[in-house]
Design a protein around this motif. Structure first.
Motif, PDB file in Angstrom:
ATOM      1  N   ALA A 260       0.904  -1.124   0.065  1.00 14.17           N
ATOM      2  CA  ALA A 260       0.006   0.025  -0.036  1.00 14.17           C
ATOM      3  C   ALA A 260       0.952   1.253   0.026  1.00 14.17           C
ATOM      4  O   ALA A 260       0.340   2.210  -0.620  1.00 14.17           O
ATOM      5  CB  ALA A 260      -0.912   0.151   1.056  1.00 14.17           C
TER       6      ALA A 260
ATOM      7  N   TRP B 293      -1.968   4.408  -0.163  1.00 11.47           N
ATOM      8  CA  TRP B 293      -2.917   3.505  -0.195  1.00 11.47           C
ATOM      9  C   TRP B 293      -2.884   2.897   1.316  1.00 11.47           C
ATOM     10  O   TRP B 293      -3.599   1.824   1.457  1.00 11.47           O
ATOM     11  CB  TRP B 293      -2.810   2.722  -1.288  1.00 11.47           C
ATOM     12  CG  TRP B 293      -2.766   3.471  -2.488  1.00 11.47           C
ATOM     13  CD1 TRP B 293      -1.680   3.630  -3.486  1.00 11.47           C
ATOM     14  CD2 TRP B 293      -3.906   3.836  -3.234  1.00 11.47           C
ATOM     15  NE1 TRP B 293      -2.229   4.380  -4.486  1.00 11.47           N
ATOM     16  CE2 TRP B 293      -3.595   4.506  -4.329  1.00 11.47           C
ATOM     17  CE3 TRP B 293      -5.537   3.843  -2.838  1.00 11.47           C
ATOM     18  CZ2 TRP B 293      -4.321   5.363  -5.292  1.00 11.47           C
ATOM     19  CZ3 TRP B 293      -6.211   4.531  -3.538  1.00 11.47           C
ATOM     20  CH2 TRP B 293      -5.624   5.381  -4.784  1.00 11.47           C
ATOM     21  N   ARG B 294      -2.224   3.379   2.228  1.00 10.64           N
ATOM     22  CA  ARG B 294      -2.075   2.620   3.556  1.00 10.64           C
ATOM     23  C   ARG B 294      -3.504   2.441   4.166  1.00 10.64           C
ATOM     24  O   ARG B 294      -4.396   3.217   3.734  1.00 10.64           O
ATOM     25  CB  ARG B 294      -1.171   3.459   4.473  1.00 10.64           C
ATOM     26  CG  ARG B 294      -1.669   4.961   4.974  1.00 10.64           C
ATOM     27  CD  ARG B 294      -0.897   5.452   5.684  1.00 10.64           C
ATOM     28  NE  ARG B 294      -1.447   6.782   6.275  1.00 10.64           N
ATOM     29  CZ  ARG B 294      -1.350   8.010   5.817  1.00 10.64           C
ATOM     30  NH1 ARG B 294      -0.862   8.216   4.553  1.00 10.64           N
ATOM     31  NH2 ARG B 294      -1.898   9.088   6.251  1.00 10.64           N
ATOM     32  N   GLU B 295      -3.778   1.430   4.798  1.00 10.16           N
ATOM     33  CA  GLU B 295      -5.089   0.987   5.330  1.00 10.16           C
ATOM     34  C   GLU B 295      -5.458   1.976   6.633  1.00 10.16           C
ATOM     35  O   GLU B 295      -6.773   1.747   7.150  1.00 10.16           O
ATOM     36  CB  GLU B 295      -4.992  -0.565   5.579  1.00 10.16           C
ATOM     37  CG  GLU B 295      -4.825  -1.479   4.347  1.00 10.16           C
ATOM     38  CD  GLU B 295      -4.695  -2.837   4.729  1.00 10.16           C
ATOM     39  OE1 GLU B 295      -5.829  -3.137   5.435  1.00 10.16           O
ATOM     40  OE2 GLU B 295      -3.775  -3.262   4.476  1.00 10.16           O
ATOM     41  N   ASP B 296      -4.696   2.749   6.962  1.00 12.74           N
ATOM     42  CA  ASP B 296      -5.025   3.443   8.456  1.00 12.74           C
ATOM     43  C   ASP B 296      -5.299   4.912   8.052  1.00 12.74           C
ATOM     44  O   ASP B 296      -5.344   5.913   9.118  1.00 12.74           O
ATOM     45  CB  ASP B 296      -3.797   3.328   9.422  1.00 12.74           C
ATOM     46  CG  ASP B 296      -2.686   3.990   8.915  1.00 12.74           C
ATOM     47  OD1 ASP B 296      -2.443   4.641   7.726  1.00 12.74           O
ATOM     48  OD2 ASP B 296      -1.809   4.541   9.887  1.00 12.74           O
TER      49      ASP B 296
ATOM     50  N   ARG C 152     -10.384   3.451   0.156  1.00 14.67           N
ATOM     51  CA  ARG C 152      -8.788   3.368  -0.113  1.00 14.67           C
ATOM     52  C   ARG C 152      -8.464   2.299   1.066  1.00 14.67           C
ATOM     53  O   ARG C 152      -7.303   1.566   0.764  1.00 14.67           O
ATOM     54  CB  ARG C 152      -8.332   4.752   0.354  1.00 14.67           C
ATOM     55  CG  ARG C 152      -8.638   5.806  -0.971  1.00 14.67           C
ATOM     56  CD  ARG C 152      -7.528   7.011  -0.968  1.00 14.67           C
ATOM     57  NE  ARG C 152      -8.278   7.748  -1.561  1.00 14.67           N
ATOM     58  CZ  ARG C 152      -8.014   9.226  -1.757  1.00 14.67           C
ATOM     59  NH1 ARG C 152      -7.249   9.796  -0.614  1.00 14.67           N
ATOM     60  NH2 ARG C 152      -8.466  10.049  -2.291  1.00 14.67           N
ATOM     61  N   ARG C 153      -9.007   2.180   1.918  1.00  8.87           N
ATOM     62  CA  ARG C 153      -8.519   1.158   2.917  1.00  8.87           C
ATOM     63  C   ARG C 153      -8.603  -0.355   2.200  1.00  8.87           C
ATOM     64  O   ARG C 153      -7.834  -0.998   2.321  1.00  8.87           O
ATOM     65  CB  ARG C 153      -9.377   1.047   4.240  1.00  8.87           C
ATOM     66  CG  ARG C 153      -9.288   2.034   5.074  1.00  8.87           C
ATOM     67  CD  ARG C 153     -10.201   1.922   6.462  1.00  8.87           C
ATOM     68  NE  ARG C 153      -9.662   2.952   7.418  1.00  8.87           N
ATOM     69  CZ  ARG C 153     -10.354   2.757   8.710  1.00  8.87           C
ATOM     70  NH1 ARG C 153     -11.109   2.036   8.955  1.00  8.87           N
ATOM     71  NH2 ARG C 153      -9.975   3.797   9.469  1.00  8.87           N
TER      72      ARG C 153
ATOM     73  N   GLY D 230      -6.095  -0.590  -0.278  1.00  9.82           N
ATOM     74  CA  GLY D 230      -4.535  -0.853   0.630  1.00  9.82           C
ATOM     75  C   GLY D 230      -4.673  -2.358   0.805  1.00  9.82           C
ATOM     76  O   GLY D 230      -3.629  -3.026   0.795  1.00  9.82           O
ATOM     77  N   ALA D 231      -5.676  -2.920   1.054  1.00  7.24           N
ATOM     78  CA  ALA D 231      -5.445  -4.307   1.674  1.00  7.24           C
ATOM     79  C   ALA D 231      -5.462  -5.274   0.095  1.00  7.24           C
ATOM     80  O   ALA D 231      -4.557  -6.264   0.443  1.00  7.24           O
ATOM     81  CB  ALA D 231      -6.880  -4.770   2.186  1.00  7.24           C
TER      82      ALA D 231
ATOM     83  N   ARG E  42      -1.660  -4.816  -0.434  1.00  5.53           N
ATOM     84  CA  ARG E  42      -0.899  -5.794   0.569  1.00  5.53           C
ATOM     85  C   ARG E  42      -0.873  -7.159  -0.104  1.00  5.53           C
ATOM     86  O   ARG E  42      -0.134  -7.711  -0.062  1.00  5.53           O
ATOM     87  CB  ARG E  42      -1.476  -5.770   2.011  1.00  5.53           C
ATOM     88  CG  ARG E  42      -0.826  -6.632   3.005  1.00  5.53           C
ATOM     89  CD  ARG E  42      -1.358  -6.072   4.382  1.00  5.53           C
ATOM     90  NE  ARG E  42      -2.532  -5.732   4.453  1.00  5.53           N
ATOM     91  CZ  ARG E  42      -3.726  -6.896   4.534  1.00  5.53           C
ATOM     92  NH1 ARG E  42      -3.293  -8.148   4.602  1.00  5.53           N
ATOM     93  NH2 ARG E  42      -4.949  -6.598   4.843  1.00  5.53           N
TER      94      ARG E  42
END
Length: 584
Positions: A46, A50-53, A101-102, A105-106, A109
């Protein structure tokens, strides 16, 4: 000694390179081992963007079925195709949905994990959750990659920079605005990734001047409305009372065009037609520097027009007055004026003719007698755009979109062609989801968002920020906060990333627009004499080989995939030769 590769940047571009290394290794690399060091403080796959947090309110700007990290047989590359699921296939969501976007991100990953798992035995990936701050080392020897949190460098036979979008130091104008804000107790938010902005400094109910109406603006609006407790009741926005009042404008004065909300059926325009490899070869062979407006733009206009009229004549023949074969022959032979006259004769309704100038600057020469009149007119403009972008009767728009993708893939070979084209492409082809513009309409009716107009001017005077536009002569608004709703320009001289600045100081070349110059063949970093560095590569936004994105629509050629493949093959070929020399 085991071979070593350092990849700086663990986002989708870095993942794409690893995937291509895994795909090409069986053919090109028979070494006994390889350590791949992946350097990034953010999660592999991500990355930062695009990070999940990040906020669950933030969406992608593409349909889930239009997002893939996997190659197909439309990608022109030397390596093998390794297919895989699109985002919607992997996540089991509606293909026409705009995923959060979460979720993306997944997906990224998972793609990263699959790419690592596909590497040959003996190839090991090590993630270093920190920043690389400097690269040193001789051209003919191992490189040293210095990390922020350790005194000793990573040793690498090769280094690939896949840095993605970066923060930048303020330019002269932004420094002056920031200093003015400090002096007068105002708020100034410079260009940055909106999800990382400190929006708590914008007080409820207060006017805020926003410069920019693109994707960063859409994110800003979401976080300052729903993100502060507001909600939508059908087409009505119900405020929480915690929202500021956003006075937003830009050069064009209108939001980016909505994503097209229907699919393509029937015959597609045969692309490329007037701007393909042969035309790019001819441009590259010119003895003088290529000027985009003079040399390239006329070819772009002809290509987009061809796609538009091909679709109009084939899908909506009742709106034309000439046989396609006749039109096509005359269109191919004509200059710009002759093609305009041809369209006027063959297409009765002016609304069915392609007018790129009008598309680009819809408010040119438009004036309104009051700010309120401008609000109503601009809501009507957005409504017309939404209707058109979701009506297959206007399917030539989708053909133009496909042509834009084709053109983008060709223009990458020219390197740094200036920033105007990238903005034009994003405005027409990479705008927000239709539902976001529906929300913007509701916010405008609620008075939370107010359009300033085209060619917006921002003045820092009388202790405030003042915004105005010739769209509404004599009107202006004062605010104690100014937000620059756009990403920073990725230039070498202003990059906050010390690695790029040090690389530039060490001899890496920059383009006239300040991008890192790379060899279009394989992404090797060029020095100021134009000589490729044998051990350093770079891909992505900070380079003049930047593409439309690290992932793309399936079956559209994926120029980023082509670049990743070329770099991966160059890396493996180098490492294989290194291993052969060591054995000898």
């Amino acid at each position: 000694m085991r071979a070593s590769l350092v990849i700086v940047g663990a986002g989708p571009r870095g993942t794409g390179v690893i995937e291509r290394i895994a795909a090409n290794a069986p053919e090109l690399y028979a070494g006994t081992g390889l350590d791949i060091h992946l350097v990034d403080p953010h999660p592999p796959g991500a990355g930062r963007i695009w990070r999940e947090d990040q906020s669950p309110l933030l969406w992608m700007n593409s349909h889930a079925e239009d997002v893939t990290m996997f190659t197909d047989d439309t990608v022109t590359m030397a390596g093998p195709v390794r297919g895989g699921p699109t985002l919607h296939e992997w996540a089991g969501v509606d293909g026409s949905a705009f995923a959060g976007r979460r979720l993306q991100g997944a997906y990224l990953r998972w793609v990263h994990e699959q790419a690592v798992a596909a590497l040959p035995p003996g190839v090991t990936v090590h993630h270093h959750p920190t920043r690389a701050v400097r690269v040193t080392g001789p051209r003919d020897g191992r490189q040293r990659v210095w990390l922020a949190d350790r005194p000793h460098p990573l040793l690498a036979d090769l280094v690939i920079l896949t840095l993605g979008h970066l923060d930048a130091e303020l330019d002269t104008e932004q420094r002056e605005l920031a200093a003015y804000a400090r002096e007068h107790g105002l708020v100034h938010l410079p260009p940055e990734f909106t999800a990382d902005s400190d929006l708590d400094v914008l007080p409820p109910g207060e006017p805020v001047v926003v410069r920019g109406l693109g994707l960063a603006f859409v994110d800003l609006v979401v976080l300052l409305t729903e993100g502060r407790g507001g909600r939508y009741d059908g087409d009505t926005y119900v405020p929480s009372g915690r929202e500021p009042v956003l006075y937003a404008g830009s050069r064009r004065g209108v939001p980016y065009h909505a994503k097209i909300g229907y699919g393509f059926d029937g015959e597609r325009p045969p692309l490329p037609r007037f701007l393909g490899p042969a035309e790019i070869d001819a441009l590259l062979a010119r003895p003088d520097r290529v000027d985009f407006r003079r040399d390239v733009w006329p070819l772009v206009v002809k290509e987009l027009g061809f796609a538009h009229y091909h679709r109009l004549f084939h899908a909506h023949p009742g709106r034309t007055g000439m046989e396609w074969t006749v039109f096509e022959e005359k269109y191919a032979a004509g200059d710009a004026a002759e093609r305009a006259a041809l369209a006027g004769a063959a297409v009765p309704d002016p609304a069915d003719r392609l007018d790129l100038d009008r598309l680009d600057r819809p408010l040119t020469g438009v004036r309104y007698g009051s700010h309120e009149a401008a609000q109503e007119a601009l809501r009507e403009y957005v409504e017309r755009d939404l209707t058109r972008r979701h009506d297959p009767e206007h399917s030539p728009d989708l053909a133009v979109f496909l042509a834009l993708l084709s053109v983008y893939g060709q223009l990458i070979r020219l390197g740094d062609i200036g920033s105007w084209w990238h903005g034009f492409f994003s405005y027409l082809a990479s705008g927000p989801p239709g539902p976001r513009l529906r929300q913007l309409q509701a916010l405008s009716r609620a008075g939370v968002v107010r359009f300033v107009g085209a060619d917006m001017a921002v003045a820092a005077e009388d202790g405030v920020f003042r915004a105005s536009s010739p769209t509404v002569p004599g009107w202006s608004v004062e605010a104690r906060a100014l937000v620059e709703a756009r990403l920073p320009e990725p230039t070498l001289d202003r990059a906050r990333d010390t690695l790029l600045r040090e690389l530039h100081a060490d001899g890496a070349a920059s383009t006239p627009d300040g991008l890192l110059a790379v060899d279009p063949a394989d992404g090797r970093v060029l020095d100021r004499a134009g000589i490729p560095h044998p051990r350093r590569f770079a891909l992505g936004p900070p380079t003049d080989g930047r593409g439309a994105g690290a992932f793309t629509r399936p079956r559209t050629g994926g120029p980023a995939f082509r670049q990743n493949d070329a770099t991966a093959r160059a890396v493996l070929t180098f490492l294989a030769a290194r291993g052969a020399r060591a054995v000898a």
